[in-house]
Design an enzyme around this catalytic site. Sequence first.
Site, PDB file in Angstrom:
ATOM      1  N   GLU A  77       0.813  -1.211   0.000  1.00 33.90           N
ATOM      2  CA  GLU A  77       0.000   0.000   0.000  1.00 33.90           C
ATOM      3  C   GLU A  77       0.851   1.269   0.000  1.00 33.90           C
ATOM      4  O   GLU A  77       1.947   1.284   0.546  1.00 33.90           O
ATOM      5  CB  GLU A  77      -0.817   0.063   1.298  1.00 33.90           C
ATOM      6  CG  GLU A  77      -1.707  -1.113   1.507  1.00 33.90           C
ATOM      7  CD  GLU A  77      -2.423  -1.056   2.853  1.00 33.90           C
ATOM      8  OE1 GLU A  77      -3.152  -1.991   3.148  1.00 33.90           O
ATOM      9  OE2 GLU A  77      -2.231  -0.070   3.595  1.00 33.90           O
TER      10      GLU A  77
ATOM     11  N   CYS B 194      -1.788   1.736   8.385  1.00 34.45           N
ATOM     12  CA  CYS B 194      -1.028   0.877   7.489  1.00 34.45           C
ATOM     13  C   CYS B 194      -1.532  -0.558   7.504  1.00 34.45           C
ATOM     14  O   CYS B 194      -1.914  -1.097   8.524  1.00 34.45           O
ATOM     15  CB  CYS B 194       0.448   0.941   7.841  1.00 34.45           C
ATOM     16  SG  CYS B 194       0.813   0.421   9.511  1.00 34.45           S
TER      17      CYS B 194
HETATM   18  N1  SAH Z   1       7.056  -0.031  11.139  1.00 38.34           N
HETATM   19  C1  SAH Z   1       7.212   1.347  11.268  1.00 38.34           C
HETATM   20  C2  SAH Z   1       6.528   2.162  10.171  1.00 38.34           C
HETATM   21  C3  SAH Z   1       5.171   1.708   9.751  1.00 38.34           C
HETATM   22  S1  SAH Z   1       3.880   1.884  10.913  1.00 38.34           S
HETATM   23  C4  SAH Z   1       6.769   1.817  12.631  1.00 38.34           C
HETATM   24  O1  SAH Z   1       6.196   1.025  13.362  1.00 38.34           O
HETATM   25  O2  SAH Z   1       7.048   2.959  12.960  1.00 38.34           O
HETATM   26  C5  SAH Z   1       3.522   3.613  10.841  1.00 38.34           C
HETATM   27  C6  SAH Z   1       2.805   4.156  12.049  1.00 38.34           C
HETATM   28  O3  SAH Z   1       1.434   3.723  12.078  1.00 38.34           O
HETATM   29  C7  SAH Z   1       3.421   3.676  13.345  1.00 38.34           C
HETATM   30  O4  SAH Z   1       3.587   4.729  14.258  1.00 38.34           O
HETATM   31  C8  SAH Z   1       2.396   2.690  13.807  1.00 38.34           C
HETATM   32  O5  SAH Z   1       2.519   2.444  15.162  1.00 38.34           O
HETATM   33  C9  SAH Z   1       1.114   3.346  13.391  1.00 38.34           C
HETATM   34  N2  SAH Z   1      -0.059   2.464  13.423  1.00 38.34           N
HETATM   35  C10 SAH Z   1      -0.095   1.143  13.185  1.00 38.34           C
HETATM   36  N3  SAH Z   1      -1.348   0.675  13.351  1.00 38.34           N
HETATM   37  C11 SAH Z   1      -2.111   1.712  13.717  1.00 38.34           C
HETATM   38  C12 SAH Z   1      -3.495   1.864  14.036  1.00 38.34           C
HETATM   39  N4  SAH Z   1      -4.319   0.837  13.995  1.00 38.34           N
HETATM   40  N5  SAH Z   1      -3.938   3.090  14.382  1.00 38.34           N
HETATM   41  C13 SAH Z   1      -3.089   4.155  14.393  1.00 38.34           C
HETATM   42  N6  SAH Z   1      -1.781   4.083  14.083  1.00 38.34           N
HETATM   43  C14 SAH Z   1      -1.293   2.865  13.761  1.00 38.34           C
HETATM   44 FE1  SF4 Z   2       5.320  -3.464  11.889  1.00 40.69          FE
HETATM   45 FE2  SF4 Z   2       4.673  -2.596  14.313  1.00 40.69          FE
HETATM   46 FE3  SF4 Z   2       5.258  -0.815  12.377  1.00 40.69          FE
HETATM   47 FE4  SF4 Z   2       2.985  -2.257  12.293  1.00 40.69          FE
HETATM   48  S1  SF4 Z   2       3.544  -0.716  13.805  1.00 40.69           S
HETATM   49  S2  SF4 Z   2       4.391  -1.884  10.598  1.00 40.69           S
HETATM   50  S3  SF4 Z   2       3.649  -4.245  13.160  1.00 40.69           S
HETATM   51  S4  SF4 Z   2       6.636  -2.363  13.296  1.00 40.69           S
END
Ligand code: SAH
Ligand code: SF4
Length: 390
Positions: free
Chosen positions: A93, A373
């Site tokens: 995505e 994401c």
């Molecule tokens: N893996 C990396 C980058 C991708 S996730 C990381 O974890 O930083 C990007 C952001 O989206 C992260 O801060 C993650 O914690 C947040 N995120 C993931 N799932 C989420 C959700 N259901 N609601 C809000 N933010 C979320």
């Molecule tokens: Fe991976 Fe955690 Fe980032 Fe989601 S929030 S993409 S599980 S590292």
Amino acid sequence: MTIRPDIRTLTLPQLQEVVAGLRQPAFRAGQIAEWLYRRKVASWAEMTNVPAELRKQLAERYDLHALQQATSKLIPGEAMKFLWRLRDGQLIESVLLKANPALYGQASDRRTLCISTQVGCAYGCKFCASGLAGWKRNLQADEIVEQFLASERWLAGQTDFLPAEAEPTAAETARGISVENQVPKPGRLIHNLVIMGMGEPLANYEALLQALKILNAPWGGDIGARKITISTSGLAPQIRSLANEPFQFRLAISLHGATDEVRTRIMPVNRKYPLRELLAACDYYVVHKGKMITLEYVLIEGINDQLEQVKPLAEITRRLHAKLNLIPYNHVAGLDWKRPSESHQKDFLNALLDRRVPATLRQEKGHDIDAACGQLRLRTEGSITPQAPA
Ligand code: SAH
Ligand code: SF4
């Protein structure tokens, strides 16, 4: 079957070497880069000023694979979520937003693209859709770069995402865009890149850096390093490595818990790199880069939103001289987590502001289009196995 590398895994100096190896003048590499990154062509045939024989030789050695749009969701003028199909059928995505979620997420006429770095994610944060189906593979550099190029290609055909006229990029301004060949004026359609899509970027370190080199270079994407934010769940050794690289990228840390107890409960990575180690790596980054870090904190009801979390959270933020970005949890189908009420979100924010913490509460864009994401992919691919808190 031999898998050829994509031409967009190469930097300009590497492309020059290839061209020299084919006994062609060096300027041909510049022409090819112009077609790839300025005009964003998706085929060799479009490179009309490159000799046909050279194009044929390159095509025999390198792929030029455009991402296929599997599906998409649009909120006109606000957000667009792309689901791309890769060569091997895997889905990833990208989300285009009229705002910059890394920089306080305010409404803005700037356009930000959020890109993925892996298919799925191995880190299994308990609130995140990307981790639910596990990790499939790393993206290659071209697959990271092409998310940007394909999104700009899409944008070029839109009216409601565009200002009256696309801005010239810095490199175009420097050399005068009007002297370019007789092609439609290119320009800056995406202003910021955030590496916050599917996957843990620092777990795909080499390909990520190669892609960012290309996207940052004046001959490539021409996006300033300060406009590129890498978000990580906290891979301490790679944060230190990044601090030693000669790039001024912004860094965002997915903190989500201000104590080891809370953080480990929702982020398994905290067992490997507990807060002490993570914060030491962040200190190292701040000192070496002289740059401010952003901390991301997803507010989840009853998990990390209690007011007693404010004190340790304020201490961490102050220690790192960081900015704190509170993000209301985005519902993931199949998971039981809830976002706190708006009034509680504001109470939490105000308690931080009372302690003089530079905190903001993200005004979610794209909430209606599964913008957190991994969500669109999950919906398209089907079932998930919900995970209970540890
Ligand atoms: N893996 C990396 C980058 C991708 S996730 C990381 O974890 O930083 C990007 C952001 O989206 C992260 O801060 C993650 O914690 C947040 N995120 C993931 N799932 C989420 C959700 N259901 N609601 C809000 N933010 C979320
Ligand atoms: Fe991976 Fe955690 Fe980032 Fe989601 S929030 S993409 S599980 S590292």
